[in-house]
Design a protein around this motif. Structure first.
Motif, PDB file in Angstrom:
ATOM      1  N   CYS A  57     109.202  31.447  54.870  1.00  0.00           N
ATOM      2  CA  CYS A  57     110.483  31.160  55.613  1.00  0.00           C
ATOM      3  C   CYS A  57     109.872  30.801  57.012  1.00  0.00           C
ATOM      4  CB  CYS A  57     111.067  32.877  55.989  1.00  0.00           C
ATOM      5  SG  CYS A  57     111.449  33.802  54.672  1.00  0.00           S
ATOM      6  N   GLY A  58     110.777  30.074  57.685  1.00  0.00           N
ATOM      7  CA  GLY A  58     110.886  29.499  58.861  1.00  0.00           C
ATOM      8  C   GLY A  58     109.712  28.546  59.092  1.00  0.00           C
ATOM      9  N   THR A  59     108.669  28.600  60.094  1.00  0.00           N
ATOM     10  CA  THR A  59     107.533  28.111  60.364  1.00  0.00           C
ATOM     11  C   THR A  59     106.735  28.092  59.198  1.00  0.00           C
ATOM     12  OG1 THR A  59     107.804  28.302  62.679  1.00  0.00           O
ATOM     13  CG2 THR A  59     105.534  27.785  61.681  1.00  0.00           C
ATOM     14  N   ILE A 103     103.587  32.526  51.708  1.00  0.00           N
ATOM     15  CA  ILE A 103     102.946  32.131  53.104  1.00  0.00           C
ATOM     16  C   ILE A 103     103.533  33.028  54.132  1.00  0.00           C
ATOM     17  CG2 ILE A 103     102.097  30.240  54.635  1.00  0.00           C
ATOM     18  CD1 ILE A 103     102.439  28.184  52.644  1.00  0.00           C
ATOM     19  N   SER A 104     103.112  33.852  54.735  1.00  0.00           N
ATOM     20  CA  SER A 104     103.426  34.607  55.930  1.00  0.00           C
ATOM     21  C   SER A 104     102.658  35.180  56.981  1.00  0.00           C
ATOM     22  CB  SER A 104     104.052  35.914  55.342  1.00  0.00           C
ATOM     23  OG  SER A 104     104.422  36.849  56.094  1.00  0.00           O
ATOM     24  N   GLN A 105     102.843  34.789  58.065  1.00  0.00           N
ATOM     25  CA  GLN A 105     101.942  35.430  59.177  1.00  0.00           C
ATOM     26  C   GLN A 105     101.979  36.745  59.323  1.00  0.00           C
ATOM     27  OE1 GLN A 105     100.689  36.985  62.406  1.00  0.00           O
ATOM     28  NE2 GLN A 105     102.736  37.143  62.377  1.00  0.00           N
ATOM     29  N   SER A 106     102.974  37.570  59.143  1.00  0.00           N
ATOM     30  CA  SER A 106     103.069  39.089  59.395  1.00  0.00           C
ATOM     31  C   SER A 106     102.811  39.809  58.270  1.00  0.00           C
ATOM     32  CB  SER A 106     104.441  39.234  59.877  1.00  0.00           C
ATOM     33  OG  SER A 106     105.467  38.964  58.997  1.00  0.00           O
ATOM     34  N   GLY A 107     102.970  38.837  57.295  1.00  0.00           N
ATOM     35  CA  GLY A 107     102.959  39.833  55.909  1.00  0.00           C
ATOM     36  C   GLY A 107     103.893  40.698  55.730  1.00  0.00           C
ATOM     37  N   THR A 109     107.462  39.879  56.106  1.00  0.00           N
ATOM     38  CA  THR A 109     108.824  39.230  56.034  1.00  0.00           C
ATOM     39  C   THR A 109     109.437  39.557  54.484  1.00  0.00           C
ATOM     40  OG1 THR A 109     108.061  37.580  57.271  1.00  0.00           O
ATOM     41  CG2 THR A 109     109.931  37.055  55.788  1.00  0.00           C
ATOM     42  N   ALA A 156     107.531  32.743  68.465  1.00  0.00           N
ATOM     43  CA  ALA A 156     107.266  31.388  68.134  1.00  0.00           C
ATOM     44  C   ALA A 156     106.304  31.244  67.668  1.00  0.00           C
ATOM     45  CB  ALA A 156     107.818  30.645  69.155  1.00  0.00           C
ATOM     46  N   SER A 157     105.933  30.990  66.272  1.00  0.00           N
ATOM     47  CA  SER A 157     104.628  30.905  65.678  1.00  0.00           C
ATOM     48  C   SER A 157     103.982  29.510  65.960  1.00  0.00           C
ATOM     49  CB  SER A 157     104.926  30.977  64.205  1.00  0.00           C
ATOM     50  OG  SER A 157     103.549  31.099  63.542  1.00  0.00           O
ATOM     51  N   GLN A 164      97.858  28.123  58.855  1.00  0.00           N
ATOM     52  CA  GLN A 164      98.320  28.140  57.476  1.00  0.00           C
ATOM     53  C   GLN A 164      98.195  26.924  56.832  1.00  0.00           C
ATOM     54  OE1 GLN A 164     102.551  29.307  58.748  1.00  0.00           O
ATOM     55  NE2 GLN A 164     102.037  31.511  58.632  1.00  0.00           N
ATOM     56  N   LYS A 242     111.234  25.008  66.657  1.00  0.00           N
ATOM     57  CA  LYS A 242     110.556  25.582  68.048  1.00  0.00           C
ATOM     58  C   LYS A 242     111.546  25.334  69.219  1.00  0.00           C
ATOM     59  CE  LYS A 242     107.759  27.571  66.857  1.00  0.00           C
ATOM     60  NZ  LYS A 242     107.158  27.382  65.701  1.00  0.00           N
ATOM     61  N   GLU A 245     114.586  27.976  68.925  1.00  0.00           N
ATOM     62  CA  GLU A 245     114.129  29.233  69.237  1.00  0.00           C
ATOM     63  C   GLU A 245     113.937  29.397  70.590  1.00  0.00           C
ATOM     64  OE1 GLU A 245     111.326  30.943  66.564  1.00  0.00           O
ATOM     65  OE2 GLU A 245     110.298  29.178  66.466  1.00  0.00           O
ATOM     66  N   VAL A 366     110.436  39.968  60.262  1.00  0.00           N
ATOM     67  CA  VAL A 366     111.837  40.023  60.021  1.00  0.00           C
ATOM     68  C   VAL A 366     111.807  40.841  58.740  1.00  0.00           C
ATOM     69  CG1 VAL A 366     114.219  39.113  59.465  1.00  0.00           C
ATOM     70  CG2 VAL A 366     112.288  38.033  61.007  1.00  0.00           C
TER      71      VAL A 366
HETATM   72  C1  F6R Z   1     108.978  30.444  63.997  1.00  0.00           C
HETATM   73  C2  F6R Z   1     108.911  31.822  63.369  1.00  0.00           C
HETATM   74  C3  F6R Z   1     109.474  32.328  62.061  1.00  0.00           C
HETATM   75  C4  F6R Z   1     108.736  32.812  61.275  1.00  0.00           C
HETATM   76  C5  F6R Z   1     109.304  33.270  59.925  1.00  0.00           C
HETATM   77  C6  F6R Z   1     108.185  33.619  58.897  1.00  0.00           C
HETATM   78  O1  F6R Z   1     108.452  30.166  64.928  1.00  0.00           O
HETATM   79  O2  F6R Z   1     108.095  32.588  63.871  1.00  0.00           O
HETATM   80  O3  F6R Z   1     110.458  31.049  61.628  1.00  0.00           O
HETATM   81  O4  F6R Z   1     107.530  31.661  60.954  1.00  0.00           O
HETATM   82  O5  F6R Z   1     110.142  34.303  60.329  1.00  0.00           O
HETATM   83  O6  F6R Z   1     107.566  34.704  59.466  1.00  0.00           O
HETATM   84  P1  F6R Z   1     106.333  35.370  58.810  1.00  0.00           P
HETATM   85  O7  F6R Z   1     105.267  33.958  58.999  1.00  0.00           O
HETATM   86  O8  F6R Z   1     105.688  36.371  59.575  1.00  0.00           O
HETATM   87  O9  F6R Z   1     106.684  35.559  57.106  1.00  0.00           O
END
Ligand code: F6R
Length: 369
Positions: A57-59, A103-107, A109, A156-157, A164, A242, A245, A366
């Motif tokens: 999702c998103g970034t 792919i997920s920063q937070s793990g 989502t 904001a990522s 990633q 970017k 947001e 999220v």
């Molecule tokens: C953009 C942003 C969001 C996340 C998206 C996915 O700056 O922060 O679009 O990239 O919600 O989040 P993760 O990578 O945590 O799954």
């Protein structure tokens, strides 16, 4: 803990060279061979993969869009990238030979988690690319390749995005290595250039003052458009995201080739258009086409903000503002072209008096669908 920066976002943008280096650390040996032992999917299974599907999702989705170009080019395995929130609702075709990359920063989502659960139920193997140790997405995946961006606090990522991309390139090159296809000089060169990319990001960061000044001058605009092609297209989308947001401005990214199919009607006097220009080396046809696009929009009054490689002189006559990025291999360019767009959005948000680290209505992770 902001280390003297006004915002976490600024600190995290500045940390990108280190985040990139940390994500590469220990994964490429001195002779350019990749060792991703932590990806516990056997080489045998990887050799059998006949389709790669990326969900995010998103970034993270934008990183996945860029990864598609790299995976298909280096491995010749068909790859599609899909919004995690759309994926399971269209009955996607998946089986044991499908490799799904989540792919997920937070793990955490939820959309991405539900997509990977669906993929596993269909028998696909799931590899997570994730920045948060022990989070739900890697726990529920067959394997994980961690990005080593360190904690990302700003909503904001930024640094997570660059790492990633690194992780996706590593997976693509590893697949190519394991499968023995197209494993030649080009790939060895790319591995070497990937190792140098952190320094190039540092170089870009050192030249951002004119971008900040430009952003401050656009604080009263309502609209900013972004154009890109090939791997520059997802970068344009990311630049627009970017700006939405952080600056709460109407920002849209377009594939430059689509311009004449509609978006060019949006061009009016003094509308800022950021153009991510592909390298004039590599796919030079695309470069020439985008130079014509810049001419076209400028003739219709656009204020052109051109992001182009050092040495690319063809863009100079049509650039109202020119942002230089170092030369990189074609597929790695997003690692350097995304950085000015992050700085641009952060500065515009500041100039408009917005809360940079905590944009309105947004949460860092999220966890609802
Ligand atoms: C953009 C942003 C969001 C996340 C998206 C996915 O700056 O922060 O679009 O990239 O919600 O989040 P993760 O990578 O945590 O799954």
């Amino acid at each position: 803990e902001k280390d003297g920066y006004d915002y976490f976002m600024l600190k995290e943008i500045a940390e990108q060279p280190k985040a990139v280096a940390d994500t590469l650390l220990g994964r490429i040996d001195g002779s350019g061979v990749l060792s991703l032992d932590e990806v516990r999917i056997s080489e045998e299974v990887l050799r059998e993969v006949d389709k790669v599907v990326i969900v995010a999702c998103g970034t993270a989705y934008h990183a996945g869009m860029i990864a598609k170009y790299a995976i298909e080019h280096w491995t010749r395995i068909p790859c599609e990238t899909e919004l995690a929130s759309e994926f399971r609702y269209r009955d996607p075709i998946l089986d044991r030979r499908t490799l799904v990359i989540a792919i997920s920063q937070s793990g955490e989502t939820m959309d991405t988690l539900m997509a990977l659960r669906h993929a596993r139920e269909q028998g696909a193997k799931v590899l997570a690319i994730c920045n948060t140790n022990g989070s739900t997405i890697p726990r529920e995946s067959d394997a994980v390749l961690y990005t080593h961006a360190g904690p990302e606090v700003a909503v904001a990522s930024t640094k997570a995005f660059l790492t990633q991309l690194v992780a996706c390139y590593l997976v693509a090159l590893y697949l190519a290595q394991v499968r023995g296809n197209k494993w030649g000089d080009e790939i060895r060169d790319v591995v070497r250039e990937l190792a140098a990319i952190g320094d190039q990001v540092r170089q870009v960061l050192g030249t951002m003052e004119p971008v900040r000044e430009l952003a401050r001058g656009l604080a009263d605009k309502n609209t900013v458009l972004f154009l890109g092609r090939h791997v520059g297209y997802p970068v344009a989308l990311e630049g627009a995201l970017k700006l939405k947001e952080l600056a709460y401005m109407h920002a849209e990214g377009f594939a430059a080739g689509e311009l004449k199919h509609g978006p060019i009607a949006l061009i009016e006097d003094d509308v800022p258009v950021v153009v991510v220009v592909p390298s004039p080396r590599g796919r030079s046809v695309l470069h020439d086409k985008i130079v014509s696009n810049i001419q076209e929009i400028r003739a219709r009054g656009a204020r052109t903000i051109v992001i182009a490689e050092e040495g690319d002189e063809a863009v100079v006559p049509y650039a109202d503002h020119l942002v230089r990025i170092p030369r990189t291999p074609v597929l790695l360019q997003p690692m350097v072209s995304a950085v000015p767009l992050q700085v641009f959005a952060c500065e515009l948000a500041t100039a408009r008096g917005n809360e940079v680290d905590q944009p309105r209505n947004l949460a860092k992770s999220v966890t609802v669908e």
